[in-house]
Design a protein around this motif. Structure first.
Motif, PDB file in Angstrom:
ATOM      1  N   ARG A 216       3.110   5.831  -3.032  1.00 26.76           N
ATOM      2  CA  ARG A 216       4.261   6.536  -3.604  1.00 26.76           C
ATOM      3  C   ARG A 216       4.137   6.618  -5.122  1.00 26.76           C
ATOM      4  O   ARG A 216       4.421   7.655  -5.717  1.00 26.76           O
ATOM      5  CB  ARG A 216       5.578   5.838  -3.213  1.00 26.76           C
ATOM      6  N   ALA A 217       3.721   5.514  -5.744  1.00 27.11           N
ATOM      7  CA  ALA A 217       3.560   5.505  -7.203  1.00 27.11           C
ATOM      8  C   ALA A 217       2.491   6.501  -7.644  1.00 27.11           C
ATOM      9  O   ALA A 217       2.578   7.062  -8.744  1.00 27.11           O
ATOM     10  CB  ALA A 217       3.209   4.092  -7.680  1.00 27.11           C
ATOM     11  N   CYS A 218       1.505   6.741  -6.795  1.00 28.33           N
ATOM     12  CA  CYS A 218       0.451   7.710  -7.112  1.00 28.33           C
ATOM     13  C   CYS A 218       0.884   9.144  -6.842  1.00 28.33           C
ATOM     14  O   CYS A 218       0.163  10.084  -7.178  1.00 28.33           O
ATOM     15  CB  CYS A 218      -0.809   7.405  -6.301  1.00 28.33           C
ATOM     16  N   GLY A 219       2.038   9.319  -6.216  1.00 29.40           N
ATOM     17  CA  GLY A 219       2.546  10.660  -5.979  1.00 29.40           C
ATOM     18  C   GLY A 219       2.298  11.204  -4.586  1.00 29.40           C
ATOM     19  O   GLY A 219       2.542  12.381  -4.333  1.00 29.40           O
ATOM     20  N   PHE A 220       1.816  10.377  -3.681  1.00 31.11           N
ATOM     21  CA  PHE A 220       1.615  10.832  -2.308  1.00 31.11           C
ATOM     22  C   PHE A 220       2.950  10.878  -1.572  1.00 31.11           C
ATOM     23  O   PHE A 220       3.832  10.058  -1.821  1.00 31.11           O
ATOM     24  CB  PHE A 220       0.672   9.893  -1.546  1.00 31.11           C
ATOM     25  N   THR A 221       3.092  11.816  -0.660  1.00 28.54           N
ATOM     26  CA  THR A 221       4.269  11.859   0.203  1.00 28.54           C
ATOM     27  C   THR A 221       4.108  10.791   1.280  1.00 28.54           C
ATOM     28  O   THR A 221       2.987  10.291   1.521  1.00 28.54           O
ATOM     29  CB  THR A 221       4.417  13.229   0.879  1.00 28.54           C
ATOM     30  N   LEU A 222       5.194  10.486   1.958  1.00 23.89           N
ATOM     31  CA  LEU A 222       5.108   9.502   3.041  1.00 23.89           C
ATOM     32  C   LEU A 222       4.196   9.995   4.162  1.00 23.89           C
ATOM     33  O   LEU A 222       3.456   9.210   4.745  1.00 23.89           O
ATOM     34  CB  LEU A 222       6.504   9.184   3.586  1.00 23.89           C
ATOM     35  N   ASP A 223       4.234  11.291   4.442  1.00 28.17           N
ATOM     36  CA  ASP A 223       3.340  11.835   5.469  1.00 28.17           C
ATOM     37  C   ASP A 223       1.874  11.693   5.057  1.00 28.17           C
ATOM     38  O   ASP A 223       1.014  11.375   5.884  1.00 28.17           O
ATOM     39  CB  ASP A 223       3.666  13.305   5.753  1.00 28.17           C
TER      40      ASP A 223
ATOM     41  N   LEU B 171       0.827  -1.206   0.000  1.00 31.57           N
ATOM     42  CA  LEU B 171       0.000   0.000   0.000  1.00 31.57           C
ATOM     43  C   LEU B 171       0.864   1.260   0.000  1.00 31.57           C
ATOM     44  O   LEU B 171       0.548   2.240  -0.678  1.00 31.57           O
ATOM     45  CB  LEU B 171      -0.939   0.009   1.214  1.00 31.57           C
ATOM     46  N   VAL B 172       1.966   1.221   0.746  1.00 33.52           N
ATOM     47  CA  VAL B 172       2.895   2.360   0.758  1.00 33.52           C
ATOM     48  C   VAL B 172       3.467   2.560  -0.643  1.00 33.52           C
ATOM     49  O   VAL B 172       3.517   3.688  -1.158  1.00 33.52           O
ATOM     50  CB  VAL B 172       4.019   2.153   1.798  1.00 33.52           C
ATOM     51  N   ALA B 173       3.875   1.466  -1.277  1.00 30.76           N
ATOM     52  CA  ALA B 173       4.434   1.561  -2.633  1.00 30.76           C
ATOM     53  C   ALA B 173       3.400   2.105  -3.610  1.00 30.76           C
ATOM     54  O   ALA B 173       3.715   2.932  -4.475  1.00 30.76           O
ATOM     55  CB  ALA B 173       4.932   0.189  -3.089  1.00 30.76           C
ATOM     56  N   LEU B 174       2.159   1.673  -3.477  1.00 27.91           N
ATOM     57  CA  LEU B 174       1.096   2.185  -4.336  1.00 27.91           C
ATOM     58  C   LEU B 174       0.906   3.687  -4.116  1.00 27.91           C
ATOM     59  O   LEU B 174       0.796   4.453  -5.075  1.00 27.91           O
ATOM     60  CB  LEU B 174      -0.215   1.443  -4.063  1.00 27.91           C
TER      61      LEU B 174
END
Length: 136
Positions: free
Chosen positions: A56-63, A51-54
């Motif tokens: 990130r791939a969508c352009g969301f920041t880690l926060d 889910l984190v990788a998804l």
């Protein structure tokens, strides 16, 4: 199912151990304890990392991802806005792909003599400037 240590989680997820420690600091994943000096994680953490990788791939920041995975109400307007950004990026990438295909198939000896190719180049430059302005 038994907890897995950080090296096994790294192997299963493809995420470096240093990144896993950072993700834990950011609250994206949670260790369940330690075996000696190694952190332990629930096996389901592999799916959470997907889910984190998804995200990130969508352009969301880690926060932003931490907020989405935090269990609180999901900001659906933010998801819609990100989807709209992705739609724009997909359109841009589609134009770029078609431009490359045209360049590969164009029969004009010098590509810069091709009016269609020049329109593509101009459009790409315009989108790059607009993308930078939106990023600021």
């Amino acid at each position: 199912m038994f907890d897995i240590d950080i090296s096994e989680l790294s192997r299963r997820s493809g995420v470096k151990a240093s990144a896993l420690r950072f993700y834990e600091e950011k609250g994206l994943i949670v260790s369940t304890g330690r075996r000696g000096l190694k952190r332990l994680f629930a096996p389901e953490t592999v799916e959470r990392l997907s889910l984190v990788a998804l995200g990130r791939a969508c352009g969301f920041t880690l926060d932003e991802i931490a907020g989405l995975l935090g269990g609180a109400d999901i900001d659906r307007d933010r998801l819609r806005a990100k989807a709209t950004q992705l739609d724009k990026r997909i359109e841009q990438l589609t134009r770029m792909r078609e431009g490359l295909r045209h360049a590969a198939d164009c029969t004009v000896p010098v590509l810069t003599d091709c009016p269609h190719f020049l329109r593509i180049v101009k459009a790409a430059g315009h989108h790059r400037r607009r993308y930078r302005a939106e990023a600021l």
